[in-house]
Design a protein around this motif. Sequence first.
Motif, PDB file in Angstrom:
ATOM      1  N   PHE A   1      54.917  39.197  87.160  1.00  0.00           N
ATOM      2  CA  PHE A   1      54.184  38.223  87.973  1.00  0.00           C
ATOM      3  C   PHE A   1      54.467  38.457  89.461  1.00  0.00           C
ATOM      4  O   PHE A   1      53.543  38.425  90.286  1.00  0.00           O
ATOM      5  CB  PHE A   1      54.602  36.808  87.567  1.00  0.00           C
ATOM      6  CG  PHE A   1      53.805  35.713  88.218  1.00  0.00           C
ATOM      7  CD1 PHE A   1      52.712  35.164  87.575  1.00  0.00           C
ATOM      8  CD2 PHE A   1      54.149  35.224  89.468  1.00  0.00           C
ATOM      9  CE1 PHE A   1      51.979  34.156  88.161  1.00  0.00           C
ATOM     10  CE2 PHE A   1      53.425  34.220  90.064  1.00  0.00           C
ATOM     11  CZ  PHE A   1      52.330  33.681  89.418  1.00  0.00           C
ATOM     12  N   ASN A   2      55.724  38.705  89.792  1.00  0.00           N
ATOM     13  CA  ASN A   2      56.074  38.945  91.191  1.00  0.00           C
ATOM     14  C   ASN A   2      55.427  40.222  91.729  1.00  0.00           C
ATOM     15  O   ASN A   2      55.084  40.291  92.919  1.00  0.00           O
ATOM     16  CB  ASN A   2      57.594  39.027  91.345  1.00  0.00           C
ATOM     17  CG  ASN A   2      58.263  37.680  91.170  1.00  0.00           C
ATOM     18  OD1 ASN A   2      57.652  36.637  91.390  1.00  0.00           O
ATOM     19  ND2 ASN A   2      59.515  37.686  90.753  1.00  0.00           N
TER      20      ASN A   2
ATOM     21  N   ILE B   1      51.658  39.198  92.476  1.00  0.00           N
ATOM     22  CA  ILE B   1      51.302  38.077  93.333  1.00  0.00           C
ATOM     23  C   ILE B   1      50.851  38.537  94.716  1.00  0.00           C
ATOM     24  O   ILE B   1      49.994  37.904  95.346  1.00  0.00           O
ATOM     25  CB  ILE B   1      52.483  37.076  93.433  1.00  0.00           C
ATOM     26  CG1 ILE B   1      52.005  35.766  94.052  1.00  0.00           C
ATOM     27  CG2 ILE B   1      53.633  37.663  94.222  1.00  0.00           C
ATOM     28  CD1 ILE B   1      53.033  34.670  93.966  1.00  0.00           C
TER      29      ILE B   1
ATOM     30  N   ILE C   1      49.508  36.961  85.567  1.00  0.00           N
ATOM     31  CA  ILE C   1      49.071  36.077  86.638  1.00  0.00           C
ATOM     32  C   ILE C   1      47.692  35.504  86.334  1.00  0.00           C
ATOM     33  O   ILE C   1      47.393  34.350  86.683  1.00  0.00           O
ATOM     34  CB  ILE C   1      49.088  36.824  87.994  1.00  0.00           C
ATOM     35  CG1 ILE C   1      48.978  35.823  89.140  1.00  0.00           C
ATOM     36  CG2 ILE C   1      47.998  37.877  88.064  1.00  0.00           C
ATOM     37  CD1 ILE C   1      49.274  36.427  90.493  1.00  0.00           C
TER      38      ILE C   1
ATOM     39  N   SER D   1      59.919  31.718  90.111  1.00  0.00           N
ATOM     40  CA  SER D   1      59.774  32.781  91.100  1.00  0.00           C
ATOM     41  C   SER D   1      59.869  32.194  92.496  1.00  0.00           C
ATOM     42  O   SER D   1      59.173  31.222  92.820  1.00  0.00           O
ATOM     43  CB  SER D   1      58.425  33.498  90.903  1.00  0.00           C
ATOM     44  OG  SER D   1      58.146  34.358  91.978  1.00  0.00           O
TER      45      SER D   1
ATOM     46  N   ASP E   1      58.928  33.759  95.179  1.00  0.00           N
ATOM     47  CA  ASP E   1      57.679  34.098  95.865  1.00  0.00           C
ATOM     48  C   ASP E   1      56.593  33.079  95.555  1.00  0.00           C
ATOM     49  O   ASP E   1      55.839  32.653  96.450  1.00  0.00           O
ATOM     50  CB  ASP E   1      57.216  35.499  95.450  1.00  0.00           C
ATOM     51  CG  ASP E   1      58.216  36.572  95.849  1.00  0.00           C
ATOM     52  OD1 ASP E   1      58.974  36.345  96.812  1.00  0.00           O
ATOM     53  OD2 ASP E   1      58.242  37.630  95.201  1.00  0.00           O
ATOM     54  N   LEU E   2      56.501  32.680  94.300  1.00  0.00           N
ATOM     55  CA  LEU E   2      55.505  31.674  93.925  1.00  0.00           C
ATOM     56  C   LEU E   2      55.826  30.334  94.572  1.00  0.00           C
ATOM     57  O   LEU E   2      54.909  29.618  95.011  1.00  0.00           O
ATOM     58  CB  LEU E   2      55.457  31.534  92.409  1.00  0.00           C
ATOM     59  CG  LEU E   2      54.467  30.503  91.875  1.00  0.00           C
ATOM     60  CD1 LEU E   2      53.030  30.873  92.248  1.00  0.00           C
ATOM     61  CD2 LEU E   2      54.603  30.364  90.361  1.00  0.00           C
TER      62      LEU E   2
ATOM     63  N   SER F   1      51.722  37.318 101.877  1.00  0.00           N
ATOM     64  CA  SER F   1      51.561  38.560 101.133  1.00  0.00           C
ATOM     65  C   SER F   1      52.365  39.690 101.774  1.00  0.00           C
ATOM     66  O   SER F   1      53.029  40.474 101.066  1.00  0.00           O
ATOM     67  CB  SER F   1      50.080  38.937 101.063  1.00  0.00           C
ATOM     68  OG  SER F   1      49.910  40.180 100.428  1.00  0.00           O
TER      69      SER F   1
END
Length: 323
Positions: free
Chosen positions: A148-149, A152, A184, A214, A216-217, A242
């Motif tokens: 997922f990371n 993203i 994702i 996460s 990042d999320l 991003s």
Amino acid sequence: MWLSAILIMVFLTVSLFIYGTFLAATAGKLEMAERMKTYTARIGELDRKTGLVERLKDFNWKASFQEASKVFAAKSFTKKMEAELLKADLPLRGEEFIMINFLIMTGLGLLLLFVTRNVILAWFGVISGFVVPRLFVKRIKLNRIQKFNMQIGDALVVMSNSLRAGFSFLQTMEMVSREMPPPIADEFARVLREINLGTPTEEALLNLTNRIESEDLDLVVTAVLIQRQVGGNLAEVLDNISFTIRERIRIKGEIKTLTAQGRISGIIVAALPIVIGLVLSVINPEYIKALFSSPAGWAMLIAGAISQLIGVALIKKTVDIKV
């Protein structure tokens, strides 16, 4: 020999207790099913299916397993396990996983006991049957989070470009769910389903952060929630996030390469005493039996375990560099 008999008796006692609890919980349903079977069975069906083989073929193993696993339902540890299974995206209920875990523990322990006649290896099998499935779930969850990371950053580029093209935020999420690969795409599709069913957007995004652990999320969701409250150019915010995520992924890759030797050393330090103990218990059980039959041996085992934990913790602290 006595320990083997005691272990077998404990297994039988626990199995009979679970079976009795299952019968008590489903007594009403079984009685109703038997009554209905009398009136709904086809002509000659009860007469033909009297053999053991025929009954085993028609036995619904899946339904019986689900009913038996309800013994563990509505427990606090079951709910925690179900949350972990949801994060790993495994199609199992918490009580079903716990029942599978219990069967693996008892089966592996008894198998090692009958094959090796070694109680130490049997208990090692029981512990392994308890730990390994949970490590398997944790590993799948971590792999899913890592994937997922890695996705993203590209998803944020798609969302920012879509926002500049005039799409709404929900439309950009729908585009990510259609254009991007799992996981994702699956998670964004789940967020959209929750919103369509009446869940507020903010709550649906927070549920997403609960399913995917996460950083990042969390950064993305926090930025989106702030933008929805105070306004601003969301496309530019997503572009900046991003870029930050891509740089973080690059730095993490470099750190992982530089600390590979230290991580391998930690694995060897943790596994070597256990492997040597198992090998000695198979090759020369009398030699290692002194560790478990004297106070000095138990003291050495406890001291060694504490030293191992301290060493592994120090190595982990050294190689675990936060970015």
